[in-house]
Structure formats: C-alpha cells, structure tokens
Motif scaffolding. Sequence first.
Motif, PDB file in Angstrom:
ATOM      1  N   ALA A 131       0.971  -1.272  -0.049  1.00 14.23           N
ATOM      2  CA  ALA A 131       0.086   0.040  -0.004  1.00 14.23           C
ATOM      3  C   ALA A 131       0.812   1.297  -0.240  1.00 14.23           C
ATOM      4  O   ALA A 131       0.616   2.291  -0.610  1.00 14.23           O
ATOM      5  CB  ALA A 131      -0.896   0.063   1.251  1.00 14.23           C
ATOM      6  N   GLU A 132       2.087   1.098   0.481  1.00 10.63           N
ATOM      7  CA  GLU A 132       2.825   2.225   0.873  1.00 10.63           C
ATOM      8  C   GLU A 132       3.460   2.362  -0.465  1.00 10.63           C
ATOM      9  O   GLU A 132       3.682   3.543  -1.002  1.00 10.63           O
ATOM     10  CB  GLU A 132       4.065   2.104   1.640  1.00 10.63           C
ATOM     11  CG  GLU A 132       3.648   2.034   3.271  1.00 10.63           C
ATOM     12  CD  GLU A 132       2.814   3.282   3.395  1.00 10.63           C
ATOM     13  OE1 GLU A 132       3.084   4.400   3.349  1.00 10.63           O
ATOM     14  OE2 GLU A 132       1.357   2.948   4.036  1.00 10.63           O
ATOM     15  N   ILE A 156       9.462  -5.602  -0.533  1.00  6.89           N
ATOM     16  CA  ILE A 156       8.153  -5.302  -0.748  1.00  6.89           C
ATOM     17  C   ILE A 156       7.103  -6.191  -0.319  1.00  6.89           C
ATOM     18  O   ILE A 156       7.072  -7.359  -1.117  1.00  6.89           O
ATOM     19  CB  ILE A 156       7.808  -4.540  -2.160  1.00  6.89           C
ATOM     20  CG1 ILE A 156       8.662  -3.394  -2.258  1.00  6.89           C
ATOM     21  CG2 ILE A 156       6.121  -4.020  -2.176  1.00  6.89           C
ATOM     22  CD1 ILE A 156       8.443  -3.025  -3.852  1.00  6.89           C
ATOM     23  N   HIS A 157       6.503  -6.110   0.920  1.00  6.64           N
ATOM     24  CA  HIS A 157       5.344  -7.368   1.049  1.00  6.64           C
ATOM     25  C   HIS A 157       4.011  -6.889   0.150  1.00  6.64           C
ATOM     26  O   HIS A 157       3.385  -6.007   0.612  1.00  6.64           O
ATOM     27  CB  HIS A 157       5.327  -7.714   2.376  1.00  6.64           C
ATOM     28  CG  HIS A 157       4.929  -6.616   3.460  1.00  6.64           C
ATOM     29  ND1 HIS A 157       5.606  -5.693   4.072  1.00  6.64           N
ATOM     30  CD2 HIS A 157       3.698  -6.114   3.850  1.00  6.64           C
ATOM     31  CE1 HIS A 157       5.157  -4.866   4.887  1.00  6.64           C
ATOM     32  NE2 HIS A 157       3.713  -5.218   4.700  1.00  6.64           N
ATOM     33  N   LYS A 194       7.782 -10.432  -1.814  1.00  4.27           N
ATOM     34  CA  LYS A 194       7.301 -11.413  -1.034  1.00  4.27           C
ATOM     35  C   LYS A 194       5.681 -11.141  -0.746  1.00  4.27           C
ATOM     36  O   LYS A 194       5.372  -9.932  -0.694  1.00  4.27           O
ATOM     37  CB  LYS A 194       8.184 -11.221   0.448  1.00  4.27           C
ATOM     38  CG  LYS A 194       7.808 -10.393   1.334  1.00  4.27           C
ATOM     39  CD  LYS A 194       8.623 -10.320   2.535  1.00  4.27           C
ATOM     40  CE  LYS A 194       8.425 -11.295   3.240  1.00  4.27           C
ATOM     41  NZ  LYS A 194       7.374 -11.164   4.325  1.00  4.27           N
ATOM     42  N   GLU A 195       5.011 -12.327  -0.407  1.00  9.49           N
ATOM     43  CA  GLU A 195       3.824 -12.218   0.570  1.00  9.49           C
ATOM     44  C   GLU A 195       4.150 -12.297   1.716  1.00  9.49           C
ATOM     45  O   GLU A 195       5.238 -12.304   2.122  1.00  9.49           O
ATOM     46  CB  GLU A 195       2.995 -13.579  -0.390  1.00  9.49           C
ATOM     47  CG  GLU A 195       1.498 -13.379  -1.006  1.00  9.49           C
ATOM     48  CD  GLU A 195       0.645 -12.683  -0.090  1.00  9.49           C
ATOM     49  OE1 GLU A 195       0.599 -13.193   1.271  1.00  9.49           O
ATOM     50  OE2 GLU A 195      -0.433 -12.320  -0.645  1.00  9.49           O
ATOM     51  N   ALA A 219       6.261 -16.987   0.233  1.00  4.83           N
ATOM     52  CA  ALA A 219       5.649 -17.033   1.484  1.00  4.83           C
ATOM     53  C   ALA A 219       4.152 -17.601   1.189  1.00  4.83           C
ATOM     54  O   ALA A 219       3.073 -16.576   1.449  1.00  4.83           O
ATOM     55  CB  ALA A 219       5.583 -15.633   1.788  1.00  4.83           C
ATOM     56  N   GLY A 220       4.098 -18.761   1.309  1.00  3.71           N
ATOM     57  CA  GLY A 220       2.874 -19.443   1.098  1.00  3.71           C
ATOM     58  C   GLY A 220       2.144 -19.737   2.221  1.00  3.71           C
ATOM     59  O   GLY A 220       2.334 -19.413   3.473  1.00  3.71           O
TER      60      GLY A 220
END
Length: 355
Positions: A131-132, A156-157, A194-195, A219-220
């Motif tokens: 969001a950022e 970034i997530h 990444k998730e 990142a599941g």
Amino acid sequence: MKTTRTSSRKQQHIDISLAKDVSFCVKTAGFERWDFLHNALPELNLSDVDPSTSFLGKKMAFPFIISSMTGGYADAIKINRQLAEVCAIKKIAMGVGSQRQALEDDQFHRSFSVVRDVTSDIPVFGNIGAAEVAKLRDASPILRLIDLIHADGFAIHLNPVQELLQPEGNTNFRGVLAGIELLVKAIPVPLIVKEIGAGISPNVAQRLIDSGVTIIDVAGAGGTSWAGVEILRGKNKDGKRKKQEMRLNSQEFWDWGIPTIDALRGVCIVKSKSSWVKVISSGGISNGIDIAKSLAFGADYAAVARPILKALANGGVKSVLRLFDKWECELIGTMFLTGSRSITALQKQQMIPRV
Ligand SMILES: Cc1cc2nc3c(=O)[nH]c(=O)nc-3n(C[C@H](O)[C@H](O)[C@H](O)COP(=O)(O)O)c2cc1C
C-alpha cells in the motif's frame, strides 16, 4: 517514548503471534505430500557436503533467511539485535520488518539500524508494504530506508488478505505494480517481492518478473495466518469485534491462500524461463528437510518467521541457535542421503509424490 499507530500495531503483531495460535487451521504448507527418492549409493563422505551459497552479494553458510518481522517500536531493538546476532553466528541472512514507522518519525530508527551494530557481514534487507509502494511518487523515501540499515536488498510485501481483514487496513492496491517498476529502476540494491502467507501465483510471478523483479519470496499458506492475526487483533478483550472498526472479520478467510509447496512449484516453472531470477521458499517451513525439499523444487533459499520468534521468546539467542543447528544437520543429512554434494546438486533432485 510516544507510540504511534504504526508502532503499537507492530508491537501487537508480535504479542499476538507469541500469545495465540495463529497457524493455519486445516491447510498445510504441503511438504508432507512429497518425498525425496532415497539414494542408497550416494558416493559421498558426509564431510564432502557443502550447503554454502551466497545472497545479495554476500556469502552464507547455508541457504537460510530469517524473514522480515519487526522494528518501529521500543522493544523491537532487542529482538532485531538478537536476530542479527544469530545471523552473524550462523552466517545467514535476515530481513527487518516493515519500515513504515521509520518514515513517520525517527524515534524508533534504532530498532532497525541496530542490526548493523552487530555486523556488516550478513545480508540484510529492508521492508515496506504494497500500500505504501502504491503511493510513491519517487524513490526517495525508500532510499532513506535502505540507508538506515545499509541494506543489501529491499523487500516489498504484498499483503491483500491482511489489509482486507485488518481493522484499519488499506485496501487500495491500485498502482502497486507501477510502484514496483519505479523502485526496480531507482534503487541501488536488488528488489525482493514477497507475500506474507497467502502465496505468489505463477501469473503474479510472471508480472513481477516482467516488471524487473529478480527475487521472489513465495511466502505461501500453511504457516502463520495473517488473516488469523488480524481477526484476533480486531477483537475486544471480551472476544467481540470492535464496533467502530467494523469491516470484515469472517473466520472463513483464516485459511486463505496457496499452500507453500504449490506456490513454489508454480513460481519455479515461471523461474525456469528466467534463469536470473532467484526464488525464496517460505510459509510454514518447520525443519531442515522442508528446506531441502524447497530447494529440490527449485527454490534458491528458504525463509522462516514465527517459529524463530517463538524460539527467541522461549530461550533467547541460544534457543534459536539450537533450532538452526538442528535444521542445518537435517539439511546436510538430506543432501547426503540424496547424493547432493552442493546446493546446485540438491536443486536437481527428483521429488516423488506420497500416496
Ligand atoms: C510477528 C510477525 C511480524 C511480521 N511482520 C512482517 C513485516 O513487517 N513485513 C513482512 O514482509 N512480513 C512480515 N511478516 C511475515 C513473515 O515475513 C512471513 O512471510 C510469514 O510470517 C510466513 O512465514 P512463517 O510461516 O514462517 O511465519 C511477519 C511475521 C510475523 C510472525
């Protein structure tokens, strides 16, 4: 010290992750569905096995990363210092948690920069949420965050499930990919995307690669449920949803996401057409054989978050080191039993489905 909304949220995430069971309910990461083909003639001495690799231009003793977790409030100084100490001893990498708070003011900057008090040798990467990134007009805020920790990379997530269920979540995900494209061109270190526990699909991986991203952490699902964390955060002490923040709190989303092994297999098919891309496997990794399986499916590294936090809370640095020693032995043992002298050899091993 004055707490801000962001700093108290980061503290609550740690507190809930430690005090409550925020694992997936039914869904697993899927490692138990696969086996290595045992090699009764490995033609190796155990001491020949070498699990070393490199990440973000630095050497690592084994392909392991402590996932992005914390920073931005007072107690995070101790946590990030201890995690960096572990990484320095084990010669592995770490990510700091979201640095959003560090953009608001400088009172908790040390909770991030403390990782460099320990050592400059370990690969360290910064972190900010999607969001950022969508709001960025230029890269200058991110360049400041990179500078703060002398980062070797920046993550970034992507966390739409979390934002959807977070009482104060930001669900405007328009413009995230444009922000990623901007950063790929403007920052001096590799960009990691990444998730945080719902997985990256092959289609998303392809769009990220087309945008210039070279490191993807799948990142599941199957480890920490971020829907779970936010559902619990949104409840009052009596267990009811806070009225003023009424959004979505359906328990049905607790197990949302692509199991880690399925996300990994899909992303690694996309990766096979783009040899420069590196893949991190994470989400529910719980032992050294899971790490080995991740690599055999094509990952270059494996990462873990909540189990490390729990070990740290239970017995400090020593307890995390014990856990890593065990996982390292299991990884090396698996390499021996599959005749894999190096990480590259392990990445070529065949996996067979369990029936
Ligand atoms: C307490 C806690 C805080 C986290 N904070 C962040 C964060 O700030 N940024 C981020 O990218 N991921 C964050 N994560 C997500 C992890 O990096 C990881 O992707 C996720 O927890 C799945 O890994 P696990 O199953 O090993 O916990 C956090 C995880 C935990 C447990």
